[in-house]
Enzyme design. Structure first.
Site, PDB file in Angstrom:
ATOM      1  N   GLU A 127     -30.303   8.164 -38.035  1.00  0.00           N
ATOM      2  CA  GLU A 127     -28.829   9.136 -38.609  1.00  0.00           C
ATOM      3  C   GLU A 127     -29.139  10.490 -38.895  1.00  0.00           C
ATOM      4  O   GLU A 127     -28.355  11.462 -38.809  1.00  0.00           O
ATOM      5  CB  GLU A 127     -27.431   7.553 -39.242  1.00  0.00           C
ATOM      6  CG  GLU A 127     -27.455   7.119 -38.073  1.00  0.00           C
ATOM      7  CD  GLU A 127     -26.254   7.343 -37.227  1.00  0.00           C
ATOM      8  OE1 GLU A 127     -25.812   8.151 -37.235  1.00  0.00           O
ATOM      9  OE2 GLU A 127     -26.461   6.210 -35.922  1.00  0.00           O
ATOM     10  N   ASP A 278     -30.352   2.939 -26.590  1.00  0.00           N
ATOM     11  CA  ASP A 278     -30.136   3.979 -25.639  1.00  0.00           C
ATOM     12  C   ASP A 278     -30.730   5.075 -26.391  1.00  0.00           C
ATOM     13  O   ASP A 278     -31.094   5.783 -25.170  1.00  0.00           O
ATOM     14  CB  ASP A 278     -28.559   3.979 -26.266  1.00  0.00           C
ATOM     15  CG  ASP A 278     -28.167   4.194 -27.707  1.00  0.00           C
ATOM     16  OD1 ASP A 278     -28.981   4.534 -28.613  1.00  0.00           O
ATOM     17  OD2 ASP A 278     -26.849   4.504 -27.677  1.00  0.00           O
ATOM     18  N   GLU A 378     -15.673  -0.910 -28.985  1.00  0.00           N
ATOM     19  CA  GLU A 378     -17.012  -0.828 -29.452  1.00  0.00           C
ATOM     20  C   GLU A 378     -17.872  -1.704 -28.470  1.00  0.00           C
ATOM     21  O   GLU A 378     -18.782  -1.338 -28.158  1.00  0.00           O
ATOM     22  CB  GLU A 378     -17.283  -1.810 -30.587  1.00  0.00           C
ATOM     23  CG  GLU A 378     -18.694  -1.610 -31.735  1.00  0.00           C
ATOM     24  CD  GLU A 378     -18.728  -0.029 -31.513  1.00  0.00           C
ATOM     25  OE1 GLU A 378     -18.190   1.438 -31.449  1.00  0.00           O
ATOM     26  OE2 GLU A 378     -20.405   0.542 -31.955  1.00  0.00           O
ATOM     27  N   GLU A 402     -19.128   9.473 -26.871  1.00  0.00           N
ATOM     28  CA  GLU A 402     -20.103   9.383 -25.033  1.00  0.00           C
ATOM     29  C   GLU A 402     -19.448   8.963 -23.915  1.00  0.00           C
ATOM     30  O   GLU A 402     -19.952  10.184 -22.898  1.00  0.00           O
ATOM     31  CB  GLU A 402     -20.955   7.451 -25.656  1.00  0.00           C
ATOM     32  CG  GLU A 402     -21.988   7.957 -26.612  1.00  0.00           C
ATOM     33  CD  GLU A 402     -21.670   8.496 -27.797  1.00  0.00           C
ATOM     34  OE1 GLU A 402     -20.174   7.920 -27.779  1.00  0.00           O
ATOM     35  OE2 GLU A 402     -21.996   7.722 -29.136  1.00  0.00           O
TER      36      GLU A 402
END
Ligand SMILES: *[C@@H]1O[C@H](CO)[C@@H](O)[C@H](O)[C@H]1NC(C)=O
Ligand SMILES: *[C@@H]1O[C@H](CO)[C@@H](O)[C@H](O)[C@H]1NC(C)=O
Ligand SMILES: *[C@@H]1O[C@H](CO)[C@@H](O)[C@H](O)[C@H]1NC(C)=O
Ligand SMILES: *[C@@H]1O[C@H](CO)[C@@H](O)[C@H](O)[C@H]1NC(C)=O
Ligand SMILES: *[C@@H]1O[C@H](CO)[C@@H](O)[C@H](O)[C@H]1NC(C)=O
Ligand SMILES: *[C@@H]1O[C@H](CO)[C@@H](O)[C@H](O)[C@H]1NC(C)=O
Length: 812
Positions: A127, A278, A378, A402
């Site tokens: 992150e 991802d 989610e 996204e």
């Protein structure tokens, strides 16, 4: 009087049309409104949040880490006490052209340059890399590597003039604080690091698992950091980690999602494209672009092949949608029946990888989820058979970017106004439902509408940025306006524009760097091994074929079991690897049918509404949301938009549902599939089609020992995927050739086979209607595979309509 009436009608029409017209003026209004939202969010942060990492949008307070509870990782992972909202939004301020704010942010960072990262905080490496390190690198490139500034950007030119490179120093400082995480025996990074003390002082329970994206994706920012600073350690460690993970993919070519960084052993056996994995694929593509790295591109191509073979449901020429499901990485079997919100980025990546048609189909499912939930849960369960349980498996939506990110890519690629309509709907929801006093708020529970008092840094740096760029139809904004035209740039996974070129490369040129403990040769060895592996995979294959003409007549002409078996001789036939073909060109046409601008292609899709019945148990609007699909919430049915952009359609019809059963058959060893030859026949146009029993685009699979075949079960009375009602005669006509049996002759005591099969996909490649899958004659008639007298393949005793054997030179 008449003039007045005319004017009145005219004005009504204009105002009705303006809400969905997407004229340049209308698009600019949407863009301005997005900018106002950004300004509201940014000003709220500066007023109530700064210098904390975030601002709480509902309560207008600063929000940072939970200093009392180190185990509160949901909160702490992205909160280094380092003003992350500022770091994550430097380039957002450039794209929004907020020059005063940009200068203020730079002044603040310059003043706190030596102290900002010297914090006693434990952060998550991934992150912090994508949000903060990426933000610094992007702003550094913008300020130091642009030579042409258009008129509109004179302020940026002035700011760049004064820039002394301190952001790169800060990036280097942060990089050195993150890199200890990679100093494990395996070089797979630990998930967290202490900004001041490296790997010390971190509770062991926070260092157990690394995820595939977390361990693989720092590769883009870290490689760039090494190239820009000349310190090789970032590139070295992140590349070793990336390639080690890739080298431990399963025999199906799939990577699991969780790894133990100490032992480098996988801790699960699930693969997919969403959370935890991802950005591994994403950075394979994006690294290949900015570093011109063909190995990275091969990683993506190979992964895509494995996913098409094992993970994808739908996606065929007749399917409205394409779903990438989570499957077992060793057996390819469906593992979960949900998809997650994060996976909505995938269509954007498909666009970038040239897979535009796949992207449209994949995106359509997320669009439909948005239609029903005004958000993307989610986790959403796609397999419920009725609405009695909620399909919302994880219930929050923190305004993730996204879906709008993919919508942006698809609009840039197709210019279909539907994508603008999606943007305008999302904008409207942000302005109303998600509007908060001090920013924008997410949803804590989609089932009830309960709000979430949080605005993560990505709301501004990605969600609003992509929305703003979507409405830049005139290409005026930074990244579209030509200032980056000479660069191979990409958006990072956090929407930071990044690029690289040789002139920026100082790696190896700096002497003040201590590069001990690096084993650069190992790194290059890894790449060599990989290169060899690639070289083994053949290129074009050629096949000299003799075929029995009679085979083809059964399929392409009227079946006739008494016809001659003439052997005809085809000239040498060339075949190509369908995967190579798939990636050889970048698709630029998304929709087969050409229609007049400015209509939307969506209304030409025959099966646009197939999803509503296919997922009917999983799609329903929560009770607190409007139940009226014509109020704009169901985006494709927005009446204003429909009346303007449906053009040729005055009403919409959906093809009826296929009622045939569809399932996958695995023949032989599933692990062998990845290496099995499968090719497409390609002919010169001069080949006489009448003579040829093999037609262009038929498939050739010489040996059937490892196959994953998707079959449609043909049974009388059912509607097949071509929208035909199947008759017993048709099934008989296929079955009749299974043996020289005359079913009419009462002396034969044979029951007719009730069902036959049709292959729709094999080893990840879709079989077009009318095409045949050819293979060598099958000699073992006892196993799962056998062959009819006249050469039709049978799977478990069922005749396959479109799979036949081909007698080649070696067989005759
Ligand atoms: C257009 O949109 C605005 C605001 O969203 C709304 O107030 C107005 O009624 C709409 N106009 C028409 C003609 O639908
Ligand atoms: C959009 O904003 C720009 C700059 O503030 C302004 O000049 C322009 O008139 C606005 N356009 C519309 C359509 O609101
Ligand atoms: C760091 O945390 C302290 C305590 O919450 C806070 O007062 C300070 O503003 C924070 N600084 C930054 C840069 O986030
Ligand atoms: C990218 O690499 C290839 C060889 O792998 C080379 O031919 C090509 O010129 C490179 N392109 C750029 C822009 O450096
Ligand atoms: C380089 O780093 C190593 C260990 O990190 C240290 O032992 C060595 O003294 C350093 N060399 C220089 C020239 O700073
Ligand atoms: C079958 O082959 C024979 C001999 O080549 C030929 O005389 C006959 O006409 C053929 N029959 C058909 C139906 O094509």
């Amino acid at each position: 009087m008449s003039l007045l009436i005319w004017c009145h009608i005219y004005l009504v029409l204009v105002s009705a049309a303006q809400n969905a017209s997407f004229t340049p003026q209308h698009i600019r209004t949407l863009q301005n409104e997005t900018k106002s939202l950004f300004n509201h969010a940014w000003q709220s942060y500066m007023k109530f949040g700064f210098p904390a990492d975030e601002v709480l949008p509902l309560s207008c307070e600063p929000y940072g880490r939970d200093f009392n509870d180190p185990f509160n990782i949901v909160r702490n992972d992205a909160m280094g006490n380092i003003s992350s909202t500022v770091l994550d939004n430097l380039d957002t301020l450039v794209i929004m052209e907020e020059w005063d704010e940009f200068e203020n942010a730079l002044d603040y960072l310059k003043a706190s340059k030596n102290t900002l990262f010297a914090k006693d905080t434990i952060v998550q490496v991934f992150e912090t890399t994508i949000r903060s390190l990426g933000g610094l690198l992007s702003a550094h490139l913008i300020l130091s590597d642009i030579s042409q500034f258009s008129q509109r950007y004179t302020r940026l030119a002035e700011i760049a003039e004064k820039y002394d490179g301190f952001l790169l120093d800060m990036a280097y400082d942060l990089g050195k604080r993150l890199i200890p995480a990679f100093r494990t025996k395996s070089s797979i990074p630990l998930p967290r690091v202490h900004l001041n003390h490296g790997l010390k002082l971190i509770p062991p329970s926070l260092q157990i698992d690394a995820c595939t994206s977390g361990a693989g994706s720092p590769v883009l920012e870290f490689t760039l950091l090494s190239r820009l600073t000349g310190d090789p350690q970032f590139e070295y460690f992140s590349q070793v980690s990336f390639w080690k993970i890739w080298a431990s993919r399963s025999s199906l070519g799939l990577m699991p999602m969780t790894i133990d960084p100490q032992s480098a052993r996988w801790k699960d056996a699930v693969s997919g494209i969403g959370a935890s994995i991802d950005s591994f694929y994403e950075y394979a593509v994006k690294s290949s672009i900015i570093f011109n790295d063909s190995h990275m591109w091969e990683v993506f191509k190979s992964s895509y092949k494995s996913l098409l073979t094992h993970s994808v449901q739908g996606g065929g020429p007749l399917d409205a949608t394409m779903i990438f499901t989570n499957v077992g990485s060793n057996d390819g079997q469906l593992f979960t029946d949900w998809i997650d919100s994060l996976s909505a980025f995938w269509p954007g990546l498909q666009v970038l990888a040239g897979q535009l048609k796949d992207a449209v189909k994949t995106h359509l499912l997320y669009l439909r989820i948005w239609d029903y939930f005004d958000s993307i849960p989610e986790r959403w369960n796609f397999r419920l058979s009725d609405k009695s349980t909620s399909a919302v498996a994880l219930e929050w939506y923190p305004l993730r970017p996204e879906f709008i990110e993919s919508t942006y890519y698809l609009y840039r690629a197709t210019k279909d106004p539907m994508y603008l309509q999606i943007g305008s709907r999302v904008l409207k929801l942000l302005q109303t439902r998600y509007m908060a006093k001090c920013g924008l708020h997410g949803v804590q529970d989609i089932r009830t509408g309960q709000m979430q008092n949080r605005m993560e840094t990505f709301v501004m740096s990605e969600t609003l940025k992509y929305l703003y760029l979507l409405f830049d139809a005139a290409n005026e904004l930074f990244v579209h306006n030509g200032m980056l035209a000479s660069k191979s740039w990409v958006f990072s996974t956090e929407a930071h524009p990044l690029w690289f070129h040789e002139q920026l490369d100082v790696l190896g040129k700096r002497t003040d760097i201590n590069a001990t403990n690096l084993h650069a040769q190992d790194h290059f060895k890894l790449k060599e091994v990989f290169e060899k592996e690639l070289a083994l995979k053949g290129g074009q294959k050629r096949l000299g074929a003799f075929v029995k003409k009679s085979n083809i007549d059964f399929y392409r002409k009227t079946p006739n079991k008494n016809q001659n078996r003439t052997i005809i001789h085809l000239p040498a036939v060339s075949t190509v690897d369908p995967y190579e073909l798939k990636f050889a060109t970048c698709e630029v046409i998304a929709f087969d049918k050409m229609i007049e601008f400015p209509a939307s292609h969506y209304y030409e899709l025959e099966n646009l509404f197939e999803l509503d019945w296919k997922f009917q148990g999983s799609l329903s609007r929560p009770p607190y949301l409007s139940q009226n699909p014509l109020d704009g919430s169901y985006i494709e049915l927005d009446p204003d938009f429909f009346s303007l952009f449906s053009m040729s359609r005055t009403n919409l019809q959906s093809r009826r549902a296929a009622s045939t059963q569809i399932y996958d058959v695995i023949v032989g060893d599933v692990a062998g599939i990845q290496e099995k030859e499968i090719s497409i026949f390609k002919f010169k146009p001069s080949t006489a089609v009448d003579e040829a029993v093999v037609l262009e685009n038929d498939l050739w699979i010489p040996d059937l020992t490892a196959m994953r075949i998707r079959v449609e079960v043909l049974e009388a009375g059912n509607v097949d995927i071509h929208n035909n009602v199947l008759t017993q005669e048709y099934i008989d006509s296929l079955a009749d050739i299974t043996a020289d049996v005359d079913y009419q002759d009462p002396s034969y005591d044979v029951t007719k086979p009730k069902t036959a099969l049709r292959v729709t996909k094999v080893n990840g490649i879709y079989v077009n209607s009318g095409s045949i899958v050819w293979t060598h004659p099958i000699h073992d008639n006892t196993g799962a595979l056998s062959m009819t007298d006249l050469g039709r393949v049978m799977i478990e005793g069922k005749v396959v309509e479109n799979m036949m054997v081909l007698w080649t030179d070696q067989d005759s």
